[in-house]
Design a protein around this motif. Structure first.
Motif, PDB file in Angstrom:
ATOM      1  N   VAL A 135       0.841  -1.213   0.000  1.00 47.99           N
ATOM      2  CA  VAL A 135       0.000   0.000   0.000  1.00 47.99           C
ATOM      3  C   VAL A 135       0.868   1.252   0.000  1.00 47.99           C
ATOM      4  CG1 VAL A 135      -2.033  -0.945   1.175  1.00 47.99           C
ATOM      5  CG2 VAL A 135      -0.092  -0.144   2.532  1.00 47.99           C
ATOM      6  N   PHE A 136       0.335   2.349  -0.516  1.00 47.20           N
ATOM      7  CA  PHE A 136       0.981   3.643  -0.330  1.00 47.20           C
ATOM      8  C   PHE A 136       0.734   4.071   1.119  1.00 47.20           C
ATOM      9  CE2 PHE A 136       0.063   3.622  -4.892  1.00 47.20           C
ATOM     10  CZ  PHE A 136       1.330   3.864  -5.372  1.00 47.20           C
ATOM     11  N   ALA A 137       1.731   4.754   1.706  1.00 44.22           N
ATOM     12  CA  ALA A 137       1.591   5.175   3.108  1.00 44.22           C
ATOM     13  C   ALA A 137       0.428   6.141   3.273  1.00 44.22           C
ATOM     14  CB  ALA A 137       2.887   5.835   3.585  1.00 44.22           C
ATOM     15  N   LEU A 138       0.220   6.995   2.279  1.00 47.79           N
ATOM     16  CA  LEU A 138      -0.847   7.996   2.329  1.00 47.79           C
ATOM     17  C   LEU A 138      -2.021   7.550   1.465  1.00 47.79           C
ATOM     18  CD1 LEU A 138      -2.103  10.809   2.828  1.00 47.79           C
ATOM     19  CD2 LEU A 138      -0.755  11.658   0.904  1.00 47.79           C
ATOM     20  N   GLY A 139      -3.170   7.383   2.083  1.00 47.73           N
ATOM     21  CA  GLY A 139      -4.388   7.081   1.318  1.00 47.73           C
ATOM     22  C   GLY A 139      -4.707   5.597   1.323  1.00 47.73           C
ATOM     23  N   LYS A 140      -3.910   4.843   0.581  1.00 49.42           N
ATOM     24  CA  LYS A 140      -4.212   3.416   0.433  1.00 49.42           C
ATOM     25  C   LYS A 140      -4.156   2.678   1.771  1.00 49.42           C
ATOM     26  CE  LYS A 140      -4.800   1.984  -3.242  1.00 49.42           C
ATOM     27  NZ  LYS A 140      -6.135   2.017  -3.878  1.00 49.42           N
ATOM     28  N   THR A 141      -3.188   3.032   2.641  1.00 55.64           N
ATOM     29  CA  THR A 141      -3.108   2.403   3.965  1.00 55.64           C
ATOM     30  C   THR A 141      -4.398   2.635   4.738  1.00 55.64           C
ATOM     31  OG1 THR A 141      -0.718   2.694   4.110  1.00 55.64           O
ATOM     32  CG2 THR A 141      -1.887   2.431   6.190  1.00 55.64           C
ATOM     33  N   GLN A 142      -4.841   3.894   4.778  1.00 54.99           N
ATOM     34  CA  GLN A 142      -6.001   4.235   5.611  1.00 54.99           C
ATOM     35  C   GLN A 142      -7.290   3.642   5.028  1.00 54.99           C
ATOM     36  OE1 GLN A 142      -3.700   6.632   4.487  1.00 54.99           O
ATOM     37  NE2 GLN A 142      -2.540   6.387   6.366  1.00 54.99           N
ATOM     38  N   GLU A 143      -7.404   3.633   3.698  1.00 58.32           N
ATOM     39  CA  GLU A 143      -8.591   3.017   3.073  1.00 58.32           C
ATOM     40  C   GLU A 143      -8.636   1.524   3.419  1.00 58.32           C
ATOM     41  OE1 GLU A 143     -11.046   4.487   1.522  1.00 58.32           O
ATOM     42  OE2 GLU A 143     -10.206   6.500   1.320  1.00 58.32           O
ATOM     43  N   ASN A 144      -7.471   0.868   3.403  1.00 54.93           N
ATOM     44  CA  ASN A 144      -7.432  -0.560   3.710  1.00 54.93           C
ATOM     45  C   ASN A 144      -7.718  -0.838   5.177  1.00 54.93           C
ATOM     46  OD1 ASN A 144      -6.540  -2.728   1.595  1.00 54.93           O
ATOM     47  ND2 ASN A 144      -5.702  -0.754   0.968  1.00 54.93           N
ATOM     48  N   LEU A 145      -7.155  -0.026   6.068  1.00 54.54           N
ATOM     49  CA  LEU A 145      -7.434  -0.217   7.496  1.00 54.54           C
ATOM     50  C   LEU A 145      -8.930  -0.028   7.753  1.00 54.54           C
ATOM     51  CD1 LEU A 145      -4.425   1.570   9.298  1.00 54.54           C
ATOM     52  CD2 LEU A 145      -4.702  -0.857   8.768  1.00 54.54           C
TER      53      LEU A 145
END
Ligand SMILES: [Zn+2]
Ligand SMILES: [Zn+2]
Length: 458
Positions: free
Chosen positions: A247-257
């Motif tokens: 995941v990208f640290a910004l955006g993709k991480t938070q969407e996945n969490l």
């Protein structure tokens, strides 16, 4: 009005665009190339080296849009720098992290000019950034435009729905309008709400094309894709696998969490340990802190509290075994060599029990791009300093892009019906599909693919 594409190729590299409008010289975005190193990681500033900039406008905090801002600020000390307050907070964390990465790369890759900027320089530069609210016309002096200024040059940030703080930028001068989409999403994601962009006619549209070579699959819905991911994780756990999601640290991480939270709340999955990287944890903190202030879904969701993830870094990743029934949502999204996701992928790729799930865009030449396109049994090189490996693990592909589908981009262009459309931020095939489609659908518009380094009169 003059326009120069400052990227080195027609690609999603180090995004940066020069604009001369009503006597003002501006640069939109100043990214770092995700694959190139050294000078090649910078936008190509040769075309503007003798021009003094008045302003630099940053659309959002991804590396490919803000990653070399300190270098441009050093070369252009008189330029004012504008972005949203959220992007400023994200950008500062990202640039400081980038100093650490470049310092490490100086030894690993022998890149003598790294780091391209220091922590101290980053701090002194971030103090000069000016924060702009959304939906407010701002003058080049950084003031809120008074009604009597509205004929002069102004710019205005619009919510782009891509990642936290992301914007499109509307520039007005001499009775003409130019709109730069930045990276945009016209659909809701799990956290981010869809873009709210200008709907009135504009003269020139500068539009991203990330997904130009992907047709939206028939019957695709985000909810359906979420269920498919939950089922795939469950199936992996059944065979005692660990699951890596680059995941990208910004955006993709938070969407996945957020998706993982949802799966637990809906009892699609039981509770399980989750791991993220250090920069991802910092970015998630910013999402949590700003949850109530930003336009988003699930405004009360606190990701770090709910998921309570373990944080991995460049040291402890080497001692972290791939545990059955655990999810590793690690950056980088492109699995750049020496990053957490790359190190972890090399550990599990030859094990038929393990799973790697791809959930978004990856440059086809990046390790993530190579691995997601590899056939079972194929030999792949994920890090040029390490031996080739045979792909034996499960590979899953899921469509949770943070970028607009090509269909929604085309619809948007049709709605604005601009005189000129400048296509940026896409691989050659993506840009070419968009150019061909727009030429047919909007016969009155001039569709331009800007050759890097060449000045255009718009
Ligand atoms: Zn982006
Ligand atoms: Zn981008």
């Amino acid at each position: 009005m003059k326009f120069i594409n400052l990227t080195r190729d027609t690609e999603i590299g180090a995004n940066s665009y020069y604009l001369e409008i009503a006597g003002h010289r501006l640069v939109l975005d100043c990214g770092m190339h995700p694959r190139n190193v050294g000078e090649e990681a910078l936008p190509d500033f040769r075309a503007i080296k003798d021009r003094q900039l008045d302003a630099i406008l940053i659309s959002h905090g991804h590396q490919d849009h803000i990653g070399t801002l300190p270098v441009l600020m050093r070369r252009q000390p008189h330029a004012r720098v504008f972005m949203t307050e959220t992007t400023a907070e994200i950008g500062s964390a990202l640039l400081h992290n980038s100093v650490n990465v470049m310092t490490r790369q100086r030894e690993e890759l022998g890149t003598a000019q790294y780091p391209l900027f220091t922590h101290r320089e980053t701090d002194s530069h971030t103090d000069r950034w000016r924060w702009c609210p959304l939906r407010q016309r701002i003058t080049i002096a950084g003031e809120r435009a008074a009604a009597c200024d509205l004929d002069g040059f102004t710019f205005e940030f619009f919510d782009a729905g891509h990642v936290l703080g992301s914007t499109g930028i509307l520039l007005r001068a001499e009775g003409r309008t130019i709109f730069y989409t930045g990276d945009v999403n016209f659909d809701d994601q799990t956290i981010m709400s869809a873009a709210i962009f200008p709907q009135d006619k504009i003269d020139i549209l500068v539009m991203e094309c990330t997904r130009g070579d992907h047709a939206k699959p028939e019957n695709w819905t985000r909810a359906g894709e979420e269920r498919r991911l939950a089922a795939a994780i469950e199936e992996a756990f059944q065979r005692s696998a660990s699951v890596l999601i680059p995941v990208f640290a910004l955006g993709k991480t938070q969407e996945n969490l957020a998706m993982l939270c949802k799966f637990r709340r809906e009892n699609l999955l039981r509770d399980f340990p989750t791991y993220i990287g250090g920069l991802s944890a910092k970015m998630t903190e910013i999402y949590d802190r700003r949850a109530g202030m930003s336009r988003r879904q699930w405004p009360r969701l606190q990701l770090l509290q709910d998921i309570d993830p373990f944080v991995l870094n460049g040291q402890n990743i080497h001692d972290a075994p791939a545990r059955a029934g655990h999810v590793y949502a690690l950056s980088s999204g492109m699995m750049t060599p020496k990053t957490l996701s790359n190190i972890f992928a090399r550990r599990i790729v030859e094990n038929p029990r393990q799973s790697i799930f791809f959930v978004g865009y990856a440059d086809p030449e990046s390790p993530a791009g190579i691995l997601r396109n590899a056939r079972p049994g194929e030999l792949v090189v994920l890090d040029p300093d390490e031996p080739a490996q045979t792909v034996r693990c499960h590979i899953g592909q899921f469509q949770f892009s943070a970028h607009a589908s090509r269909e929604t981009l085309i619809d948007y262009a049709k709605k604005l019906s601009p005189k000129k459309i400048v296509l940026v931020h896409g691989d050659p095939r993506a840009v070419e599909w968009m150019r061909a489609k727009l030429t047919v659908d909007l016969p009155g518009a001039e569709v331009i693919v800007p050759t890097p380094g060449v000045e255009l009169e718009l």
